[in-house]
Structures are given as structure tokens and as C-alpha cells.
Design an enzyme around this catalytic site. Structure first.
Site, PDB file in Angstrom:
ATOM      1  N   GLY A   1      44.266  44.224  37.253  1.00 50.00           N
ATOM      2  CA  GLY A   1      45.143  43.077  37.083  1.00 50.00           C
ATOM      3  C   GLY A   1      46.336  43.408  36.210  1.00 50.00           C
ATOM      4  O   GLY A   1      46.651  44.563  35.951  1.00 50.00           O
ATOM      5  N   GLY A   2      47.009  42.350  35.757  1.00 46.67           N
ATOM      6  CA  GLY A   2      48.158  42.526  34.882  1.00 46.67           C
ATOM      7  C   GLY A   2      49.474  42.325  35.605  1.00 46.67           C
ATOM      8  O   GLY A   2      49.530  42.210  36.828  1.00 46.67           O
TER       9      GLY A   2
ATOM     10  N   ARG B   1      57.686  47.015  37.480  1.00 46.22           N
ATOM     11  CA  ARG B   1      56.613  46.057  37.238  1.00 46.22           C
ATOM     12  C   ARG B   1      57.154  44.722  36.727  1.00 46.22           C
ATOM     13  O   ARG B   1      56.603  43.658  37.044  1.00 46.22           O
ATOM     14  CB  ARG B   1      55.598  46.646  36.237  1.00 46.22           C
ATOM     15  CG  ARG B   1      54.856  47.872  36.754  1.00 46.22           C
ATOM     16  CD  ARG B   1      53.933  47.557  37.905  1.00 46.22           C
ATOM     17  NE  ARG B   1      52.771  46.808  37.496  1.00 46.22           N
ATOM     18  CZ  ARG B   1      51.603  47.349  37.146  1.00 46.22           C
ATOM     19  NH1 ARG B   1      51.455  48.670  37.166  1.00 46.22           N
ATOM     20  NH2 ARG B   1      50.588  46.592  36.802  1.00 46.22           N
TER      21      ARG B   1
ATOM     22  N   HIS C   1      43.181  53.609  29.853  1.00 45.63           N
ATOM     23  CA  HIS C   1      42.541  52.728  30.831  1.00 45.63           C
ATOM     24  C   HIS C   1      42.754  53.198  32.265  1.00 45.63           C
ATOM     25  O   HIS C   1      41.943  52.898  33.136  1.00 45.63           O
ATOM     26  CB  HIS C   1      43.109  51.320  30.645  1.00 45.63           C
ATOM     27  CG  HIS C   1      42.378  50.242  31.373  1.00 45.63           C
ATOM     28  ND1 HIS C   1      41.027  50.014  31.234  1.00 45.63           N
ATOM     29  CD2 HIS C   1      42.825  49.293  32.253  1.00 45.63           C
ATOM     30  CE1 HIS C   1      40.660  48.990  31.992  1.00 45.63           C
ATOM     31  NE2 HIS C   1      41.732  48.530  32.616  1.00 45.63           N
TER      32      HIS C   1
END
Length: 300
Positions: free
Chosen positions: A55-56, A204, A280
Site C-alpha cells: 500500500g501507500g 508517486r 521494507h
């Protein structure tokens, strides 16, 4: 990685170079329109690999796994799915917890594509959906490759919310999200800050502030808040008998590595690989090692 860029690694092993538009497809699952990318060796009996993103801000199947599609497509019919609420997929109001909703949608898409069983690889939020697939649709799942999976991780020693989750909350709660919000979130995902380029932040950010993307994020967040127990997948880890490879970055600041150990203990056929000097996004920071490890595990 430009959303419309070309990535050519697969061409060296007989797979045509893949592009965003060239692999883009649209289908449906559980009543939801789903956008996905597909590439593979072209053999009718090739094993299927479904990959589900995290996600994000600006998250999508291509932003997570597009750079590796050519490599995986050399061996697998590889399907990268924009989960509900993300990318070009539908942004419905969810009537259950996110992992269950997304797993049902992906299962429906596989039925539409005539795929009876597949390997599943997922990172963070996508890892949680893979876990729910194994729980709710076990006959569709062969092996699981999970990177710091949300919901399955249970932090034993790390305070919550973690740094990465705080940065995500900052973005989601900001009345007018900025590039700095996006940069701070992306920086929390990696160990090496060199991965957070100006180009990546711009890409993004543009995706994240799109009104449709904001709507999707709001609806996913609302489902998480309404059905919080749906995210407690660790409580059901003992039910997952599928061969599972857990992969984690030692320096993960979103789902820290101490979150792996309850699942590792509970799951009957799980093993754990920890990447040093890695955050991550193991499939980004340790891309070559991750792909070798993944192919070895999935082709045993």
C-alpha cells in the site's frame, strides 16, 4: 521506474521486452473491475505466479513489481494485479475487511482467466491478501512468497505505530499532501536513501494526488478502521499448511523483522530469509538476490 518505461531483462532468455501498456489487461473479480499486467513464456502449462503489491501513496502492481516482470515471466505466467482501491482497478466501497475483499476479487479474476492454482507472492499489504487467499481459497494456492506481510506480522519488541506507518498516516491525514510527505514515506521504506530519487518522488506524488487514487485510499482506510480484526491474520497462521517463504529486510521500519517470528513458529511449513542492509522493499533493494531466492523456492 517510469510507469510507461521499458524494462528489457526478460529478452535475454526468450521473453519479449515488457512495457506497461504492452502487458496491461482488464478483468473482473467478485464484481470489481481489476487492472492487471500479464507476461509469460507462452507455454500453456507454464506455472502461474500472481504478485500483489503493498500500500501507500501511488502504490500499484507496476510500481512494485514492474521492474522484475520480465525476469519472472521467463519461467512463470506472471500476473501482477492492482488490488481493489489501487492503480487502475475499481475503487469500490468495501463490505468487509480489505484482505478478505481483495482475496475474493483476485480469486474471481483467476476464475475468469481459467487459472485453477497459482503461486502467490505479496509484499506488505499484498502479503496480507496472499495470506487471506490461502485461508479462504486454499485450493487456488500452491506456494506463498511473502515479503514483510501485513497482518501476519506481529511486532514483539517494536513500538507501534512504526516509523513507516506514522509517515503513511501523515500523508493520509494531510489536507493537502505534499511531495515532502511522499518523500518521507518512501524514505521509511528503504535502508539505502539512494533509492528515493527525485524522479520516483515525482512519479508517486502524481499518482497519489489523483482524485481517484485518493478515493481508493480513503475507502481502503475506512475498511481497515471498520474491521480491524480482519488485519489480525497472525491469529490464523497455524491454519496455513502451504509451503511458505517469509522474506524480510533486517532494517525494515514498517513491519520490523521481529514481527516474523510468531508466523514462523505457527505455520507448519514456513521458512524465513532475512536480507541484511535492507528495509521494507526487499524486492527493490536486493532485487537480484530476491529473484534468485524466489525462483529457487517456487520451482522446487
Amino acid at each position: 521506474m517510469d510507469v510507461d518505461g521499458v524494462w528489457v531483462e526478460g529478452s535475454a532468455v526468450g521473453v519479449p521486452p515488457v512495457t506497461y501498456e504492452g502487458t496491461s489487461r482488464v478483468g473482473r473479480g467478485a464484481g470489481v473491475g481489476l487492472h492487471y499486467h500479464e507476461a509469460g513464456p507462452g507455454e500453456p502449462d507454464a506455472p502461474v505466479l500472481v504478485m500483489l503489491h503493498g500500500g501507500g501513496p501511488g502504490a500499484s502492481a507496476w510500481s512494485a513489481y514492474g521492474a522484475g516482470l520480465g525476469s519472472f515471466a521467463a519461467r512463470f505466467r506472471t500476473i501482477l494485479v492492482d488490488q481493489p482501491g489501487f492503480g487502475r482497478s475499481g475503487k469500490p466501497e468495501l463490505d468487509k475487511d480489505f484482505f478478505s475483499f481483495s482475496a475474493d476479487a483476485v480469486a474471481g479474476l483467476l476464475d475468469e482467466l481459467g487459472v485453477e492454482k497459482a503461486h502467490f507472492a505479496g509484499a506488505s499489504l499484498g502479503g496480507g491478501t496472499c495470506v487471506r487467499m490461502a485461508l479462504d481459497h486454499p485450493d487456488k494456492v500452491d506456494r506463498l512468497l511473502l515479503t514483510a506481510p501485513a497482518g501476519l506480522a506481529l511486532n514483539l519488541f517494536t513500538a507501534e505505530p512504526t516509523e513507516g506507518v506514522k509517515r503513511l498516516i501523515d500523508f493520509n491525514l494531510a489536507p493537502e499532501p505534499t511531495r515532502q510527505h511522499v518523500r518521507a514515506f518512501l524514505a521509511s521504506l528503504v535502508h539505502d536513501p539512494e533509492f528515493v530519487t527525485d524522479e520516483l518522488v515525482e512519479e508517486r506524488y502524481a499518482q497519489a494526488i489523483d482524485p481517484d487514487a485518493r478515493l481508493g485510499a480513503q475507502r481502503v482506510g475506512a475498511a481497515m478502521a471498520k474491521w480491524p480484526q480482519g488485519a489480525m491474520l497472525w491469529r490464523e497462521a497455524h491454519r496455513i499448511a502451504h509451503p511458505t517463504l517469509l522474506t524480510w529486510g533486517r532494517e525494515d521500519r514498517v513491519n520490523p523483522v521481529d514481527g516474523a517470528f510468531v508466523a514462523l513458529k505457527a505455520m507448519p511449513d514456513a521458512r524465513l530469509h532475512v536480507f541484511p542492509r535492507c528495509g521494507h522493499l526487499a524486492y527493490v533493494e536486493k532485487a537480484d538476490e530476491y529473484r534468485r531466492l524466489a525462483v529457487d523456492f517456487l520451482t522446487r
